[in-house]
Design a protein around this motif. Structure first.
Motif, PDB file in Angstrom:
ATOM      1  N   ALA A  38      -0.644   6.614   9.754  1.00  0.00           N
ATOM      2  CA  ALA A  38      -0.327   6.323   8.349  1.00  0.00           C
ATOM      3  C   ALA A  38       1.072   6.819   7.988  1.00  0.00           C
ATOM      4  CB  ALA A  38      -1.372   6.956   7.441  1.00  0.00           C
ATOM      5  N   LYS A  76       3.421   5.791   4.720  1.00  0.00           N
ATOM      6  CA  LYS A  76       2.426   5.934   3.655  1.00  0.00           C
ATOM      7  C   LYS A  76       2.178   7.406   3.340  1.00  0.00           C
ATOM      8  CE  LYS A  76       1.719   1.471   4.325  1.00  0.00           C
ATOM      9  NZ  LYS A  76       2.392   0.471   3.455  1.00  0.00           N
ATOM     10  N   LYS A  79       6.873  11.871   3.285  1.00  0.00           N
ATOM     11  CA  LYS A  79       5.620  11.461   2.660  1.00  0.00           C
ATOM     12  C   LYS A  79       4.658  12.644   2.579  1.00  0.00           C
ATOM     13  CE  LYS A  79       6.909   7.243   2.042  1.00  0.00           C
ATOM     14  NZ  LYS A  79       7.111   6.718   0.676  1.00  0.00           N
ATOM     15  N   ILE A  92       0.841  -1.201   0.000  1.00  0.00           N
ATOM     16  CA  ILE A  92       0.000   0.000   0.000  1.00  0.00           C
ATOM     17  C   ILE A  92       0.875   1.250   0.000  1.00  0.00           C
ATOM     18  CG2 ILE A  92      -1.629   1.365   1.374  1.00  0.00           C
ATOM     19  CD1 ILE A  92      -2.972  -1.229   2.191  1.00  0.00           C
ATOM     20  N   ASP A  93       0.672   2.116  -0.991  1.00  0.00           N
ATOM     21  CA  ASP A  93       1.433   3.351  -1.119  1.00  0.00           C
ATOM     22  C   ASP A  93       0.775   4.516  -0.382  1.00  0.00           C
ATOM     23  OD1 ASP A  93       3.329   2.341  -3.223  1.00  0.00           O
ATOM     24  OD2 ASP A  93       1.465   2.173  -4.363  1.00  0.00           O
ATOM     25  N   VAL A  94      -0.552   4.538  -0.403  1.00  0.00           N
ATOM     26  CA  VAL A  94      -1.317   5.684   0.096  1.00  0.00           C
ATOM     27  C   VAL A  94      -2.465   5.181   0.964  1.00  0.00           C
ATOM     28  CG1 VAL A  94      -2.708   7.698  -0.563  1.00  0.00           C
ATOM     29  CG2 VAL A  94      -0.778   6.993  -2.005  1.00  0.00           C
ATOM     30  N   VAL A  95      -2.741   5.908   2.043  1.00  0.00           N
ATOM     31  CA  VAL A  95      -3.908   5.618   2.877  1.00  0.00           C
ATOM     32  C   VAL A  95      -4.883   6.779   2.758  1.00  0.00           C
ATOM     33  CG1 VAL A  95      -4.747   5.281   5.236  1.00  0.00           C
ATOM     34  CG2 VAL A  95      -2.653   4.148   4.475  1.00  0.00           C
TER      35      VAL A  95
END
Length: 359
Positions: free
Chosen positions: A82, A87, A114, A63-66
């Motif tokens: 996150a 993330k 991030k 998972i790259d993004v939440v």
């Protein structure tokens, strides 16, 4: 394709639809504490990779993004979790309902490298996109003032248990939309004055905080703006007034974006009056029953965020701009309590944000 995990499947319903209809995103996992809601969304979208365990989703290295779509008062904790798991973050508005954690979130985002993008969806609706483009192209000349409102019959919202808690405030949950319009065009608001009340319907429904408010803003350069909002009673027919509008008054023209009605009007500097409707995009923006969810704008802002990660530019509102908007909202909260004008810089100083917002 970026892989995303979505937390909160109430508003996250629109995000699921947006991701599943985008060539730039892949939906990896969805999460909600309510297992019945997880199952409901699984059936609705034929997507069955769900969990009630947030740590399980955050620990997924793919998972790259939440995407965070939880109640307002939980955003700070969920953003921190996150980021701490490495993330990128998309968080729905309001970014925060307080500024206690703002400095630490800004520091953490910088430390882990991030991005945090605020899902301020109102900027990404068709009339507002067209209005911004015309403004940037000089169609109304020099901006003089901005007027924005968000009036909606949200008595149905009283059915959400958390809306009756002390932590829920329409100032943040509703007015953050038109306030973002003000910040978009007049980012350096210096002072605000406003009044608010809890309406009879709000009292009867059990709300704890004001649901009817009016504010005047003054920017550092002397320009002024106003914002209004009312949330617990009937609204006028759409032929008379849009639930949410942004009016720009310039030296040579004036424009108005009507949000939910997909309508845009302008009297431009050439003396031409135009009205544009985007009825052909109704199904793109409003994919579910009524207009309680409008997934098209989520498509727009998620793809903008994806482009920013791929091409390495800042997608606004970013974390810094989002915190600045919350500082304005907190100053608005102060003036509701004091009944006198309040300075935004005082709020920024109070929460130790001067070095972040005024470097």
């Amino acid at each position: 394709m970026l892989k995303i995990g979505i937390l909160g499947l109430g508003e996250g319903r629109s995000t699921m639809s947006a991701v599943l209809n985008s060539a730039k995103w892949e939906l990896k996992t969805v999460c909600d504490l309510n297992i019945d809601l997880c199952k409901q969304r699984a059936k609705e979208f034929d997507f069955h990779n769900y969990t009630t365990n947030l740590e399980e989703m955050l620990s997924d290295p793919e998972i790259d993004v939440v995407g965070i779509y939880t109640p307002d008062h939980l955003h700070a904790a969920h953003i921190k979790m996150a980021l701490s798991h490495g993330k990128h973050v998309v968080c729905t508005k309001p970014l925060l309902d307080d500024l206690v954690e703002a400095a630490s979130l800004l520091e953490l985002s910088h430390k882990v490298g991030k991005r945090v993008f605020v899902g301020q969806s109102s900027r990404f609706f068709e009339p507002m996109k067209k209005q911004r483009l015309d403004f940037e192209n000089g169609a109304i000349g020099e901006l003089v003032t901005v007027e924005a409102h968000y009036n909606a019959d949200h008595r149905w919202f009283l059915g959400k248990g958390w809306s009756l808690q002390d932590s829920f405030k329409w100032l943040f949950g509703g007015l953050s939309h038109p306030v973002d319009f003000i910040r978009w065009y007049l980012p350096e608001i210096e002072e605000v004055m406003g009044y608010g009340m809890l309406s009879p319907n709000g009292v009867a429904g059990g709300l704890k905080n004001q649901d009817t408010m009016h504010f005047i803003f003054k920017a550092k350069d002397g320009r002024i703006a106003r914002v209004s909002g009312s949330y617990s009673g009937p609204v006028q027919p759409a032929i008379r007034e849009s639930e949410m509008s942004c009016v720009l008054r310039g030296t040579e023209g004036c424009s108005q974006g009507d949000y939910m009605d997909l309508r845009y009007t302008i009297a431009d500097k050439n003396g031409e009056d135009k009205q544009i409707t985007f009825d052909d995009q109704l199904k793109y923006y409003f994919r579910f029953e009524g207009k309680s969810h409008h997934a098209g704008e989520y498509n727009n802002y998620l793809e903008h965020f994806a482009d920013s990660i791929e091409k390495d530019f800042i997608a606004y509102p970013d974390l810094k701009e989002g915190v600045g908007t919350v500082a304005l909202l907190k100053t608005m909260e102060k003036t509701l309590a004091s009944g006198k004008p309040e300075k935004v810089q005082d709020t920024i100083d109070e929460y130790g944000l001067t070095s972040f917002l005024n470097p």
